[in-house]
Design a protein around this motif. Sequence first.
Motif, mmCIF file in Angstrom:
data_model
loop_
_atom_site.group_PDB
_atom_site.id
_atom_site.type_symbol
_atom_site.label_atom_id
_atom_site.label_comp_id
_atom_site.label_asym_id
_atom_site.label_seq_id
_atom_site.Cartn_x
_atom_site.Cartn_y
_atom_site.Cartn_z
ATOM 1 N N GLU A 216 -24.851 3.732 -19.599
ATOM 2 C CA GLU A 216 -26.120 3.149 -20.038
ATOM 3 C C GLU A 216 -26.756 3.994 -21.141
ATOM 4 O O GLU A 216 -27.243 3.460 -22.145
ATOM 5 C CB GLU A 216 -27.076 3.048 -18.846
ATOM 6 N N GLN A 217 -26.736 5.307 -20.972
ATOM 7 C CA GLN A 217 -27.334 6.191 -21.974
ATOM 8 C C GLN A 217 -26.524 6.175 -23.275
ATOM 9 O O GLN A 217 -27.096 6.207 -24.374
ATOM 10 C CB GLN A 217 -27.432 7.627 -21.427
ATOM 11 N N PHE A 218 -25.207 6.150 -23.156
ATOM 12 C CA PHE A 218 -24.365 6.067 -24.353
ATOM 13 C C PHE A 218 -24.671 4.782 -25.129
ATOM 14 O O PHE A 218 -24.771 4.792 -26.360
ATOM 15 C CB PHE A 218 -22.885 6.095 -23.971
ATOM 16 N N ASP A 219 -24.812 3.677 -24.408
ATOM 17 C CA ASP A 219 -25.103 2.398 -25.066
ATOM 18 C C ASP A 219 -26.472 2.444 -25.749
ATOM 19 O O ASP A 219 -26.641 1.897 -26.852
ATOM 20 C CB ASP A 219 -25.067 1.256 -24.053
ATOM 21 N N ARG A 220 -27.434 3.066 -25.107
ATOM 22 C CA ARG A 220 -28.767 3.192 -25.724
ATOM 23 C C ARG A 220 -28.680 3.968 -27.031
ATOM 24 O O ARG A 220 -29.287 3.582 -28.030
ATOM 25 C CB ARG A 220 -29.724 3.917 -24.771
ATOM 26 N N ALA A 221 -27.938 5.067 -27.011
ATOM 27 C CA ALA A 221 -27.803 5.877 -28.226
ATOM 28 C C ALA A 221 -27.118 5.086 -29.335
ATOM 29 O O ALA A 221 -27.501 5.167 -30.509
ATOM 30 C CB ALA A 221 -27.028 7.155 -27.922
ATOM 31 N N ALA A 222 -26.104 4.296 -28.961
ATOM 32 C CA ALA A 222 -25.338 3.538 -29.948
ATOM 33 C C ALA A 222 -26.158 2.413 -30.573
ATOM 34 O O ALA A 222 -25.794 1.898 -31.639
ATOM 35 C CB ALA A 222 -24.071 2.975 -29.309
ATOM 36 N N LYS A 223 -27.251 2.034 -29.938
ATOM 37 C CA LYS A 223 -28.112 0.989 -30.496
ATOM 38 C C LYS A 223 -29.064 1.541 -31.560
ATOM 39 O O LYS A 223 -29.799 0.780 -32.189
ATOM 40 C CB LYS A 223 -28.903 0.314 -29.380
ATOM 41 N N THR A 224 -29.097 2.860 -31.729
ATOM 42 C CA THR A 224 -29.902 3.477 -32.774
ATOM 43 C C THR A 224 -29.035 3.710 -34.007
ATOM 44 O O THR A 224 -27.816 3.540 -33.968
ATOM 45 C CB THR A 224 -30.481 4.827 -32.308
ATOM 46 N N ASP A 225 -29.690 4.131 -35.094
ATOM 47 C CA ASP A 225 -28.940 4.460 -36.307
ATOM 48 C C ASP A 225 -28.223 5.799 -36.196
ATOM 49 O O ASP A 225 -27.403 6.139 -37.055
ATOM 50 C CB ASP A 225 -29.887 4.518 -37.510
ATOM 51 N N ALA A 226 -28.540 6.561 -35.149
ATOM 52 C CA ALA A 226 -28.035 7.931 -35.059
ATOM 53 C C ALA A 226 -26.619 8.020 -34.492
ATOM 54 O O ALA A 226 -25.900 8.979 -34.776
ATOM 55 C CB ALA A 226 -28.990 8.782 -34.208
ATOM 56 N N TRP A 227 -26.218 7.037 -33.679
ATOM 57 C CA TRP A 227 -24.920 7.076 -33.009
ATOM 58 C C TRP A 227 -24.207 5.752 -33.168
ATOM 59 O O TRP A 227 -24.846 4.712 -33.382
ATOM 60 C CB TRP A 227 -25.106 7.382 -31.512
ATOM 61 N N GLU A 228 -22.887 5.787 -33.059
ATOM 62 C CA GLU A 228 -22.106 4.564 -33.185
ATOM 63 C C GLU A 228 -20.807 4.684 -32.406
ATOM 64 O O GLU A 228 -20.263 5.779 -32.226
ATOM 65 C CB GLU A 228 -21.794 4.279 -34.651
ATOM 66 N N TYR A 229 -20.333 3.540 -31.926
ATOM 67 C CA TYR A 229 -19.012 3.459 -31.320
ATOM 68 C C TYR A 229 -17.981 3.245 -32.426
ATOM 69 O O TYR A 229 -18.186 2.454 -33.344
ATOM 70 C CB TYR A 229 -18.927 2.293 -30.337
ATOM 71 N N LEU A 230 -16.877 3.949 -32.331
ATOM 72 C CA LEU A 230 -15.796 3.812 -33.303
ATOM 73 C C LEU A 230 -14.490 3.521 -32.572
ATOM 74 O O LEU A 230 -14.249 4.041 -31.473
ATOM 75 C CB LEU A 230 -15.640 5.097 -34.130
#
Length: 254
Positions: A216-230
């Motif tokens: 859940e926390q990883f997904d929250r971070a990925a919804k910002t401009d700061a983090w992304e899933y690759l």
Amino acid sequence: MDLTMCGLLIERAEELARLYAEYGNWNDVKDVWFDERRSNRSTRGSAQKIYRVLTARFKNAPGALPNPSILPSILDTCQTTRDKAQVLYLYLIADDSLVQYVVHEYVARMAEGSPESLDFSNETLRDLLGHLEYADGGSFDYADSTVDRWCEGFRSVMRDIGVLDGQRSVAGTPPSIGDIPLLVAMDYSYEDSDNGWLTAPRGLLYLFQPEDRWEEQFDRAAKTDAWEYLDVRGGLTLRPSGDPGSWATDGGTR
């Protein structure tokens, strides 16, 4: 490590960070700090102790945490005092070896699924401290009144970051994490670990997030401009979108 100064002192810490951001060196910060304390008739001994403890946290902060010069802009974007506390808490752990030891013990208890793993009573804290051994073979040995004061200071930190609710509570629960402390904790996890950081995100562990909350926390971070899933070699991985921490100097996140 100061057994009588375990608290976060949020307002004072924020004030010192703002002075450092303004003046750029600790000598000028010290002069202004003590001039202001004298004008407010604060005792010099108290002012010296607070200054020494808080500046040590900032000076000794690892590169994985935001530089104190940009900390005011980060704290300004926090929505609550709890958010600020969760950010400043990571500086306390990085600087204070005793706090770090105790937090590590609680993290281990959570990972083991121990009943009442977040019990912060004096009895439990004393038991943890009783197992501490120093590098020179010595053990934790202080006057009962000093230990009791440290335990109360530690609980005050747990209240500030949302683990404990109320002055009398000693049974804690994993806190909710604000957006800004989440990003700081994510950067800290990524920078202060090896490539396997996703299996043990230190920043999230220090904030007592159980494993079933990590996704859940990883997904929250990925919804910002700061983090992304690759997509890397056929599998998803999570990484900072730019340099870790750059979100703090690029006008925040969306």
